[in-house]
Design an enzyme around this catalytic site. Structure first.
Site, PDB file in Angstrom:
ATOM      1  N   SER A  32     -12.532 100.165  -3.258  1.00  0.00           N
ATOM      2  CA  SER A  32     -11.329  99.859  -4.034  1.00  0.00           C
ATOM      3  C   SER A  32     -11.223  98.352  -4.185  1.00  0.00           C
ATOM      4  CB  SER A  32     -10.089 100.383  -3.313  1.00  0.00           C
ATOM      5  OG  SER A  32      -8.954  99.650  -3.744  1.00  0.00           O
ATOM      6  N   HIS A  57     -13.200 102.096  -7.465  1.00  0.00           N
ATOM      7  CA  HIS A  57     -11.818 102.560  -7.557  1.00  0.00           C
ATOM      8  C   HIS A  57     -10.946 101.401  -8.054  1.00  0.00           C
ATOM      9  CE1 HIS A  57      -8.523 105.249  -6.065  1.00  0.00           C
ATOM     10  NE2 HIS A  57      -7.918 104.116  -5.708  1.00  0.00           N
ATOM     11  N   ASP A  59      -7.335 100.135  -8.869  1.00  0.00           N
ATOM     12  CA  ASP A  59      -5.929 100.410  -8.572  1.00  0.00           C
ATOM     13  C   ASP A  59      -5.023  99.762  -9.601  1.00  0.00           C
ATOM     14  OD1 ASP A  59      -5.777 102.021  -6.118  1.00  0.00           O
ATOM     15  OD2 ASP A  59      -6.943 100.377  -5.273  1.00  0.00           O
ATOM     16  N   MET A  61      -1.259  99.224 -10.884  1.00  0.00           N
ATOM     17  CA  MET A  61       0.124  99.306 -10.379  1.00  0.00           C
ATOM     18  C   MET A  61       1.064  98.617 -11.350  1.00  0.00           C
ATOM     19  SD  MET A  61      -0.483  98.366  -6.394  1.00  0.00           S
ATOM     20  CE  MET A  61      -1.868  99.040  -5.479  1.00  0.00           C
ATOM     21  N   HIS A  90      -6.997 104.693 -10.686  1.00  0.00           N
ATOM     22  CA  HIS A  90      -5.882 105.288  -9.951  1.00  0.00           C
ATOM     23  C   HIS A  90      -4.596 104.710 -10.534  1.00  0.00           C
ATOM     24  CE1 HIS A  90      -3.751 105.658  -5.742  1.00  0.00           C
ATOM     25  NE2 HIS A  90      -3.187 106.394  -6.684  1.00  0.00           N
ATOM     26  N   MET A  92      -1.060 104.113 -10.575  1.00  0.00           N
ATOM     27  CA  MET A  92       0.193 104.130  -9.817  1.00  0.00           C
ATOM     28  C   MET A  92       1.261 103.572 -10.745  1.00  0.00           C
ATOM     29  SD  MET A  92      -1.407 102.914  -6.188  1.00  0.00           S
ATOM     30  CE  MET A  92      -2.893 102.290  -6.959  1.00  0.00           C
ATOM     31  N   MET A 161      -3.261 110.696  -0.745  1.00  0.00           N
ATOM     32  CA  MET A 161      -2.956 109.353  -0.213  1.00  0.00           C
ATOM     33  C   MET A 161      -2.704 109.445   1.296  1.00  0.00           C
ATOM     34  SD  MET A 161      -3.100 107.245  -2.759  1.00  0.00           S
ATOM     35  CE  MET A 161      -2.694 105.811  -1.761  1.00  0.00           C
ATOM     36  N   ASP A 196      -7.495 108.195   0.123  1.00  0.00           N
ATOM     37  CA  ASP A 196      -7.266 106.783  -0.184  1.00  0.00           C
ATOM     38  C   ASP A 196      -6.207 106.220   0.758  1.00  0.00           C
ATOM     39  OD1 ASP A 196      -6.912 104.328  -1.444  1.00  0.00           O
ATOM     40  OD2 ASP A 196      -6.152 105.160  -3.314  1.00  0.00           O
TER      41      ASP A 196
END
Ligand code: DX5
Ligand code: ZN
Length: 239
Positions: A32, A57, A59, A61, A90, A92, A161, A196
Site C-alpha cells: 500500500s 494498493h 488508498d 481518501m 481502495h 475510502m 479492514m 488491510d
C-alpha cells in the site's frame, strides 16, 4: 540516488489489456502506497515492482468518509504510464457511485468501495464490470459480515479492514480479522479475500490461517529502507 524511471513505451490501452486481478488460489502481497514517499510515487512503485509483486494498493481518501485526504484519478492516470502492476484502488470515499468511471478511466484495474456508503452495491458492481474493472467490496472493522452476505458472491474480491480506515501504521485488530473466516465461508475458494491494516510478518500467519489470500501492507514495507527485503519477510511468514 536512485535512477529516475521513464514512462512505459506501450500505450495505456495495451497495458490495461494485460492487467487482471490474479486468479484466486495464489497468495499475493500487495504493498500500500500510503506509507510511501508521495513525492516519489512512481519510483516507489517501480521499486516494489522489482520485488515481483503483481498488484499495488492505492488508498484513495476524501476527507469525508475518512479523516484524511490522499490521491484521486489525476494522480492514478499519471502513475498508469509508469507501472505495469494491477492498480488495486481502495476508495475510502463517501460517494463511490459518483466517481467510479473516473477511476476506471484513470487506469484503476480493481476498484473497491465500502459497503457502509453504497446504496445499491449490486448496481455498482455491475457498473464496474461493464467498465472492464474487477469489483471489490470493503467492510470496516465494526461492520458485520451480514452486511455483504448477499452481494459478496458477485464481487471479485472482498476486503476486510483490520484497522479503522484513514491512516497507516495502526495496530492490527484481531477481532476484526476473525470475520475473514465467515467471509471465506460465504464466497468459497474462487473469490479473493483481501485484508488491510497492520499486516506484517507477525500478523500474516493469522490472517492466512483464516482464509485471506491478498495481504495489503503499507508500513511494514514502506517504512523499511529495504522494501524488497520487507516484502520477502512477509512472504516468508505465509505458511
Ligand atoms: C488504511 C489503508 C491501508 C493502509 C494500511 O486506511 O486502507 O491500506 O495503508 O497501512 P498499514 O499496513 O500500515 O496498516
Ligand atoms: Zn487500503
Amino acid at each position: 540516488m536512485k535512477n529516475k524511471i521513464v514512462p512505459d513505451a506501450s500505450s495505456t490501452k495495451n497495458i490495461m489489456a494485460k492487467l487482471r486481478l490474479p486468479k484466486a488460489g495464489t497468495i499475493e502481497v500487495v504493498p500500500s502506497i500510503l506509507s510511501s514517499d508521495f513525492a516519489r510515487l512512481a519510483d516507489e512503485i517501480a521499486e516494489i515492482e522489482s520485488a515481483g509483486v503483481n498488484m499495488v494498493h492505492l488508498d484513495v481518501m476524501d476527507g469525508n468518509f475518512v479523516p484524511n485526504i490522499t490521491i484521486g484519478p489525476p494522480v492514478i492516470a499519471k502513475l498508469r504510464k509508469y507501472s505495469n502492476l494491477v492498480f488495486d484502488s481502495h476508495l475510502m470515499i463517501s460517494q463511490p457511485a459518483k466517481y467510479i468511471e473516473r477511476f476506471a478511466d484513470a487506469g484503476a484495474n480493481h476498484i473497491t468501495f465500502h459497503i457502509e456508503v453504497a446504496d445499491h452495491p449490486e448496481k455498482l458492481i455491475d457498473r464496474l464490470h461493464k467498465l472492464g474493472c474487477t469489483a471489490g467490496i470493503c467492510l470496516n472493522p465494526e461492520t458485520p459480515v451480514e452486511a455483504i452476505e448477499k452481494i459478496a458472491p458477485l464481487c471479485d474480491m472482498v476486503l476486510v479492514m483490520t484497522v479503522h480506515p484513514g491512516f497507516g501504521a495502526q495496530e492490527f485488530m484481531p477481532e476484526a480479522a476473525k470475520k475473514i473466516v465467515r467471509v471465506r465461508e460465504i464466497i468459497g475458494p474462487d473469490i479473493r479475500v483481501e485484508v488491510d491494516g497492520g499486516i506484517d510478518s507477525q500478523t500474516t500467519p493469522i490472517v492466512v490461517s483464516y482464509g485471506a489470500d491478498t495481504l495489503v501492507a503499507g508500513n511494514a514495507i514502506f517504512a523499511k529502507p529495504d522494501r524488497i527485503a520487507a516484502i520477502n519477510a512477509i512472504r516468508a511468514a505465509i505458511k
